[in-house]
Design a protein around this motif. Structure first.
Motif, PDB file in Angstrom:
ATOM      1  N   MET A 193       0.831  -1.212   0.000  1.00 22.98           N
ATOM      2  CA  MET A 193       0.000   0.000   0.000  1.00 22.98           C
ATOM      3  C   MET A 193       0.863   1.260   0.000  1.00 22.98           C
ATOM      4  SD  MET A 193      -3.307  -0.950   2.293  1.00 22.98           S
ATOM      5  CE  MET A 193      -4.098   0.568   1.828  1.00 22.98           C
ATOM      6  N   GLY A 194       1.962   1.239   0.715  1.00 18.64           N
ATOM      7  CA  GLY A 194       2.870   2.392   0.703  1.00 18.64           C
ATOM      8  C   GLY A 194       3.464   2.623  -0.681  1.00 18.64           C
ATOM      9  N   GLY A 195       3.851   1.545  -1.338  1.00 17.59           N
ATOM     10  CA  GLY A 195       4.378   1.667  -2.691  1.00 17.59           C
ATOM     11  C   GLY A 195       3.331   2.180  -3.656  1.00 17.59           C
ATOM     12  N   GLY A 196       2.094   1.704  -3.506  1.00 10.97           N
ATOM     13  CA  GLY A 196       1.013   2.180  -4.361  1.00 10.97           C
ATOM     14  C   GLY A 196       0.717   3.655  -4.153  1.00 10.97           C
ATOM     15  N   LEU A 197       0.740   4.091  -2.888  1.00  4.52           N
ATOM     16  CA  LEU A 197       0.521   5.511  -2.608  1.00  4.52           C
ATOM     17  C   LEU A 197       1.662   6.362  -3.158  1.00  4.52           C
ATOM     18  CD1 LEU A 197      -0.939   5.409   0.999  1.00  4.52           C
ATOM     19  CD2 LEU A 197      -2.096   6.104  -1.092  1.00  4.52           C
ATOM     20  N   CYS A 198       2.890   5.883  -3.055  1.00 10.25           N
ATOM     21  CA  CYS A 198       4.024   6.620  -3.630  1.00 10.25           C
ATOM     22  C   CYS A 198       3.897   6.714  -5.148  1.00 10.25           C
ATOM     23  CB  CYS A 198       5.346   5.955  -3.251  1.00 10.25           C
ATOM     24  SG  CYS A 198       5.822   6.217  -1.553  1.00 10.25           S
ATOM     25  N   PHE A 199       3.502   5.594  -5.781  1.00 10.15           N
ATOM     26  CA  PHE A 199       3.305   5.580  -7.230  1.00 10.15           C
ATOM     27  C   PHE A 199       2.263   6.614  -7.644  1.00 10.15           C
ATOM     28  CE2 PHE A 199       0.697   3.869 -10.725  1.00 10.15           C
ATOM     29  CZ  PHE A 199       1.630   3.898 -11.748  1.00 10.15           C
ATOM     30  N   CYS A 200       1.128   6.622  -6.952  1.00 14.09           N
ATOM     31  CA  CYS A 200       0.071   7.580  -7.274  1.00 14.09           C
ATOM     32  C   CYS A 200       0.514   9.013  -7.009  1.00 14.09           C
ATOM     33  CB  CYS A 200      -1.183   7.274  -6.470  1.00 14.09           C
ATOM     34  SG  CYS A 200      -1.975   5.736  -6.942  1.00 14.09           S
ATOM     35  N   GLY A 201       1.192   9.218  -5.886  1.00 11.64           N
ATOM     36  CA  GLY A 201       1.652  10.559  -5.546  1.00 11.64           C
ATOM     37  C   GLY A 201       2.652  11.117  -6.541  1.00 11.64           C
ATOM     38  N   ILE A 202       3.594  10.307  -6.962  1.00 12.47           N
ATOM     39  CA  ILE A 202       4.596  10.761  -7.927  1.00 12.47           C
ATOM     40  C   ILE A 202       3.941  11.091  -9.258  1.00 12.47           C
ATOM     41  CG2 ILE A 202       6.569   9.987  -9.312  1.00 12.47           C
ATOM     42  CD1 ILE A 202       7.514   8.487  -6.766  1.00 12.47           C
ATOM     43  N   ASN A 203       3.027  10.223  -9.716  1.00 10.16           N
ATOM     44  CA  ASN A 203       2.363  10.483 -10.991  1.00 10.16           C
ATOM     45  C   ASN A 203       1.448  11.702 -10.919  1.00 10.16           C
ATOM     46  OD1 ASN A 203       3.145   8.487 -13.050  1.00 10.16           O
ATOM     47  ND2 ASN A 203       2.529   7.056 -11.462  1.00 10.16           N
ATOM     48  N   MET A 204       0.825  11.938  -9.776  1.00 10.98           N
ATOM     49  CA  MET A 204      -0.008  13.133  -9.636  1.00 10.98           C
ATOM     50  C   MET A 204       0.854  14.384  -9.551  1.00 10.98           C
ATOM     51  SD  MET A 204      -2.952  11.677  -7.130  1.00 10.98           S
ATOM     52  CE  MET A 204      -4.045  13.068  -7.214  1.00 10.98           C
ATOM     53  N   TYR A 205       2.008  14.286  -8.911  1.00 10.91           N
ATOM     54  CA  TYR A 205       2.899  15.441  -8.799  1.00 10.91           C
ATOM     55  C   TYR A 205       3.418  15.862 -10.173  1.00 10.91           C
ATOM     56  CZ  TYR A 205       6.856  18.339  -7.512  1.00 10.91           C
ATOM     57  OH  TYR A 205       7.740  19.375  -7.418  1.00 10.91           O
ATOM     58  N   PHE A 206       3.821  14.885 -10.977  1.00 10.34           N
ATOM     59  CA  PHE A 206       4.348  15.195 -12.307  1.00 10.34           C
ATOM     60  C   PHE A 206       3.246  15.305 -13.353  1.00 10.34           C
ATOM     61  CE2 PHE A 206       8.223  13.395 -10.375  1.00 10.34           C
ATOM     62  CZ  PHE A 206       9.051  14.479 -10.577  1.00 10.34           C
TER      63      PHE A 206
END
Length: 107
Positions: free
Chosen positions: A26-39
């Motif tokens: 879940m942490g990896g999934g949240l990081c994935f979503c956060g990075i893609n939303m940031y960029f």
């Protein structure tokens, strides 16, 4: 009796490992979503976000889309507007034909 006690210990260790694996996933999934939303990755929005919105009730999707736009989470389109869509400038030669307007009486 010794086997029952070891089974309990193994079950606790197994449950802890499963819980840790879920947390890491879940942490990896949240990081994935956060990075893609940031960029503001458009492919992420096309492949992940839009299918989720299509499965929601329309009102819920609308409210969430408004909140995403409010917090600037929506990517800006990278497509340029065509010059054919812009109105002509006043200096260009416009059609000055004197054809009657539709519905106007001919005299």
């Amino acid at each position: 009796m010794a086997t029952a006690a070891t089974n309990v210990v193994y079950n606790q260790v197994f449950k802890k490992k499963i819980a840790d694996a879920v947390r890491v996933g879940m942490g990896g999934g949240l990081c994935f979503c956060g990075i893609n939303m940031y960029f503001k990755n458009e492919k992420f929005y096309d492949d992940w976000v839009m299918p989720l919105f299509k499965k929601m009730e329309p009102e819920t999707a609308h409210v969430m889309a408004k909140k995403a736009a409010k917090y600037n989470l929506v990517p800006v389109s990278k497509l340029e507007e065509s010059r054919l869509l812009t109105p002509p400038s006043s200096s260009s030669s416009a059609c000055t034909c004197s054809a009657p307007i539709v519905g106007e009486a001919l005299t």
